[in-house]
Every structure is written in C-alpha cells, then in structure tokens.
Design an enzyme around this catalytic site. Structure first.
Site, PDB file in Angstrom:
ATOM      1  N   TYR A   1       0.857  -1.191   0.000  1.00  0.00           N
ATOM      2  CA  TYR A   1       0.000   0.000   0.000  1.00  0.00           C
ATOM      3  C   TYR A   1       0.884   1.229   0.000  1.00  0.00           C
ATOM      4  O   TYR A   1       2.080   1.150   0.242  1.00  0.00           O
ATOM      5  CB  TYR A   1      -0.926   0.007   1.226  1.00  0.00           C
ATOM      6  CG  TYR A   1      -0.248   0.290   2.537  1.00  0.00           C
ATOM      7  CD1 TYR A   1       0.256  -0.754   3.313  1.00  0.00           C
ATOM      8  CD2 TYR A   1      -0.110   1.596   3.006  1.00  0.00           C
ATOM      9  CE1 TYR A   1       0.886  -0.500   4.512  1.00  0.00           C
ATOM     10  CE2 TYR A   1       0.522   1.859   4.213  1.00  0.00           C
ATOM     11  CZ  TYR A   1       1.024   0.817   4.968  1.00  0.00           C
ATOM     12  OH  TYR A   1       1.650   1.073   6.157  1.00  0.00           O
ATOM     13  N   CYS A   2       0.257   2.396  -0.307  1.00  0.00           N
ATOM     14  CA  CYS A   2       1.013   3.628  -0.200  1.00  0.00           C
ATOM     15  C   CYS A   2       0.108   4.773   0.253  1.00  0.00           C
ATOM     16  O   CYS A   2      -0.536   4.674   1.290  1.00  0.00           O
ATOM     17  CB  CYS A   2       1.809   3.941  -1.448  1.00  0.00           C
ATOM     18  SG  CYS A   2       0.932   3.856  -3.003  1.00  0.00           S
ATOM     19  N   ARG A   3       0.089   5.874  -0.496  1.00  0.00           N
ATOM     20  CA  ARG A   3      -0.570   7.078   0.031  1.00  0.00           C
ATOM     21  C   ARG A   3      -2.070   7.124  -0.189  1.00  0.00           C
ATOM     22  O   ARG A   3      -2.789   7.793   0.537  1.00  0.00           O
ATOM     23  CB  ARG A   3       0.055   8.319  -0.615  1.00  0.00           C
ATOM     24  CG  ARG A   3       1.453   8.563  -0.130  1.00  0.00           C
ATOM     25  CD  ARG A   3       2.109   9.625  -0.971  1.00  0.00           C
ATOM     26  NE  ARG A   3       3.429   9.973  -0.437  1.00  0.00           N
ATOM     27  CZ  ARG A   3       4.307  10.714  -1.094  1.00  0.00           C
ATOM     28  NH1 ARG A   3       4.017  11.168  -2.302  1.00  0.00           N
ATOM     29  NH2 ARG A   3       5.467  10.988  -0.547  1.00  0.00           N
TER      30      ARG A   3
ATOM     31  N   CYS B   1      -1.750   6.851  -5.820  1.00  0.00           N
ATOM     32  CA  CYS B   1      -0.324   6.736  -5.543  1.00  0.00           C
ATOM     33  C   CYS B   1       0.210   5.520  -6.299  1.00  0.00           C
ATOM     34  O   CYS B   1      -0.438   4.479  -6.364  1.00  0.00           O
ATOM     35  CB  CYS B   1      -0.134   6.563  -4.045  1.00  0.00           C
ATOM     36  SG  CYS B   1       1.541   6.222  -3.552  1.00  0.00           S
TER      37      CYS B   1
ATOM     38  N   TYR C   1      -2.862   4.522   3.324  1.00  0.00           N
ATOM     39  CA  TYR C   1      -2.804   4.657   4.775  1.00  0.00           C
ATOM     40  C   TYR C   1      -3.833   5.636   5.342  1.00  0.00           C
ATOM     41  O   TYR C   1      -4.512   5.299   6.324  1.00  0.00           O
ATOM     42  CB  TYR C   1      -1.388   5.065   5.207  1.00  0.00           C
ATOM     43  CG  TYR C   1      -1.302   5.445   6.650  1.00  0.00           C
ATOM     44  CD1 TYR C   1      -1.433   4.494   7.656  1.00  0.00           C
ATOM     45  CD2 TYR C   1      -1.131   6.778   7.037  1.00  0.00           C
ATOM     46  CE1 TYR C   1      -1.386   4.846   8.997  1.00  0.00           C
ATOM     47  CE2 TYR C   1      -1.077   7.140   8.374  1.00  0.00           C
ATOM     48  CZ  TYR C   1      -1.215   6.171   9.354  1.00  0.00           C
ATOM     49  OH  TYR C   1      -1.176   6.534  10.668  1.00  0.00           O
TER      50      TYR C   1
END
Lengths: 224, 224
Positions: free
Chosen positions: B181-183, B187, B211
């Site tokens: 996962y990221c932003r 993303c 997140y």
DNA sequence: TTCATAATCAAGAAATCTATTGAGTACTTG
DNA sequence: CAAGTACTCAATAGATTTCTTGATTATGAA
C-alpha cells in the site's frame, strides 16, 4: 509504469481536476445555491430572487457549478431548472461545513450572536423523532416554502410554511406534540415556528437537522 | 428572533466563512499539500522539494491553509512542521475527490491513460487484508518513503520504500504473499512494488486504498 | 561572533474571478 | 405576428489570487 516527468504531469493534471471541484465551492454565492438546491430542483430566476443576486450573475454562478460537475440543468418551457448532480455533492458541502464549524471560531461567534436563546439540547434528534413518530402522538411540520415541501419532505410531514403558520394555528390541536424542521442546521424557519407554536400554547420542538440531512441518512422521504 | 435584513447579513457572513474553507481547497498546490499531510507531519522545506514549488510559494500556501483552519504548525529548531488540523479535513479532501471522480470524465481519462494495465479487480480490500492478516500468511508492505512510515503505518506493516525494494528482495521469501500500500488510490508506489515483486517470482497485490483511508476507517495503526 | 539554513514577509506583475451592464436568444402568450 | 419572460452571452472594471524576486527574521552550528 511511467517515468518521473510523466508522473509529475499526471499528478498536476489530476490535482487540477480536483481543484475544479474546490473552486466551485470557493464562493459564498455558489455555496448558498448548493444549499438551496439540496432542498430540491429550482429555476435560475427563483434562486436569483431568493439570494438577492442579479439574474445574470446567478446564471453565471450556476453555469460555473455545472461546468464543475456539481449540478445538472434541464430546460422546461421558459425556465431552466437546476439540481444537484449527485448525492456526493451534498456530502461535499456537509464536509466543508463540518471543517468550518470545527476550525473557524468566527462561526461559533456568528451563530451564538444570531441564535440567541437557541438551546441545542432542546433539539430533537432523528432517532428521537422516529421513536415518537411510531407512537403517533407527534405531528411533523415542514416549515420550508411550499415548493420545497413538494419537491420532497420527511415521510408523514405536513407542509406548514412559517409565513402561513399563524393562519393555520386553528388546525393544529393543542393536544398534539409538534416537531418542526426546515433546510438545515442554520435555517431559522423551524425556530420561528417553534416560537410561534409555544406562544400559542403548543408543545413544540425543533428537529436537530433539516430535510437534506434526513434524506442523506437514508430515512424515509416522500415526494408529491 | 431577528428581522429580515439582519438574517440576510448573518447568512452572508456564514457563507463567507464556509467559503474560506472552499477557497483553501481551490488550488491544486494546496490539495497536493493536504494529501501529503494526510500521511503525517511535514516541514515546509520537504513539502516544497517534493512538489517542486519554491520555498516562498510553498510557505504562502501553507499559511493560507493555516488561516483557513485546515492545518496547524509547530516550530522545532529551524523547521516549521505542518499537520492536518482535524480528521474532518481528510474527510473534506475525500469528499472532493469523490465528487470529482463521479462527475468529471476527465479524471477517468487521466487515470486510464496513466494506470494502463492496472486492474481494479486485483486490488485487495481492507476486509480482505484483515482476514488474510489473521491467517498469518501475508506480509504487508508500506511502500512510502521511510519518514511517512515512521509517522504512522498500518499495524504490522513493514517499511519497504519502493526505491529500496530491489535491494531488500532477498529478505522477502517467495513462500509468503505480499500486499503493498502507499498514500492513496492515485499513488503509484504500491503498483511499482507489486510489479517488481511479481517480476521476481512473488505473489503480490495492491491494497485498494492507502494509509490515510485505513486510518480514517478506524482500523489499527502504529506509530514508531 | 559569523555563517548557513528554514521560513516568512513584502512588493509587484500576470492571471483569474466576480459583479455589472447591455445585448441577444429561446420560448410562451395574446 | 408582436410582446413579454427566463435565461445566456459578451465585454468590462475592479477585486482577488498566484507566483516570483529579494529582503528579513529566527535558529543552530562553526
């Protein structure tokens, strides 16, 4: 997937699109229009008259809202009727209002000054109303202008525009309990109705929020 | 309660306050800052560098956000750290994004063009991840820069910035399943990580959202 | 103390936004 | 068809916003 420069370009274009929506709610006039449109479809002329803006100015703001995707329009005869394009638009205005309420002290000041004597504790919540409605002892009064009632109202509510309430008092028995609502948390019609009803010996309370919030909560509504 | 003119004046002042919030999200640069700040606190300098804006310009935008109540700042040594003022600010940016996604065709076009080959069906939902995490067979990778991981991450996630992932491959056994996962939804770090992992014989999927969405959903997070 | 760094302030040019005015279009009514 | 209504368009002045440049302040390091 893509190189750095392409990616920056994508981001810039994407944020530009998001900003189109942000810009749409960056003007007091357009925010007021969105609040009125949350009650139901309205013509340019009627919006201009209610807000006190010139027709041309109102038209331009509505076109701006349409180009940002927030509203849709249809032509019927001479008039053009505008409406919110999607429930998410109401959610956006609500999110904006919540941030403003939580973060801008100026709002508290304005509300305290304008709603002197309004006790939030006296307001009836949606749950309270649903419970009372089942008991059958409560009459729900829609205090907005008649055309807003017609465009959609809380299930079982009676149209009682605050201007016409005095004349209707005879039809409202003292034995019942009344709950009045209007456009939303900053709308005064319900407050005025409660005041008038109490001055005339009725038991009356204001509903915590208005019709758009009720509808957004998925609670039962009715259209004529 | 109040007369007509006073009431109009109150409304005008109120909508002006709401518009302060609207104006804050009316600029692509400020929207990008809000997205970055949703990952955690950042300094003016670091935001300016990441977005490519001049320091003075970035500073001015951040001051504008602060004056609209959306962010707060604290000074530590030479640096000033900015952060979101309230969870409602993230909700506001999300509401804006949702309206834009639903109503602006341009967004679909941009995303389709940029994320060629990204199949939404392959993304793992939060529920899926929670279920898999309980089974113990899944490793959750946080592909954002290390300082964002440190500011807060999904409970149990491992920091694996996409730049450094190649070097870390040896420590990631082929027997495990990976979720990156990221932003947030736009993303690309997670996509790049999944691509790299698959190219190296791992089973990997992208998490549906990032997140900030995880945190906003009230799911378990961790801070170092 | 002197220097470097991070941030803000201040001033100004260019772009954008807002409200107004007057004209023009589309439609309805008599 | 002529007149009236609802709306949009076009042009414009004034206000606001945005970005740049250069100066200034505050802090930490040498």
């Amino acid at each position: 997937m893509n190189d750095e420069a392409t990616h920056r370009d994508f981001k810039n274009r994407l944020y530009e699109q998001f900003a189109r929506v942000g810009k749409a709610i960056a003007s007091p006039a357009r925010i007021e229009f969105l609040e009125l449109l949350a009650q139901g479809e309205r013509t340019v002329d009627s919006l201009a008259k209610e807000t006190g803006l010139s027709l041309a100015n109102a038209s331009q703001h509505l076109i701006a809202l349409r180009e940002a995707g927030l509203v849709l329009s249809r032509k019927a005869g001479l008039s053009v009727h505008y409406r919110l394009a999607d429930p998410s638009v109401f959610e956006l205005t609500r999110a904006m209002r919540i941030v403003a309420e939580r973060r801008l002290a100026e709002i508290d000041r304005l509300v305290a000054e304008h709603f002197v004597g309004r006790a939030d504790s006296e307001a009836v919540s949606f749950e309270d109303l649903l419970a009372k409605a089942r008991s059958g002892e409560v009459v729900v009064l829609d205090t907005r202008p008649a055309h807003e009632y017609e465009a959609g109202h809380i299930e079982g509510a009676v149209s009682a525009p605050v201007d016409a309430l005095q004349a209707r008092l005879r039809t409202l028995p003292k034995s019942k309990e009344y709950v009045a609502y209007c456009r939303g948390p900053y709308c005064v019609y319900a407050d005025q109705a409660v005041e008038l009803l109490r001055a005339n010996g009725r038991t009356a309370h204001r509903l915590q929020d208005g019709y758009p919030e009720w509808k957004a909560a998925g609670l039962p509504v009715e259209t004529v």
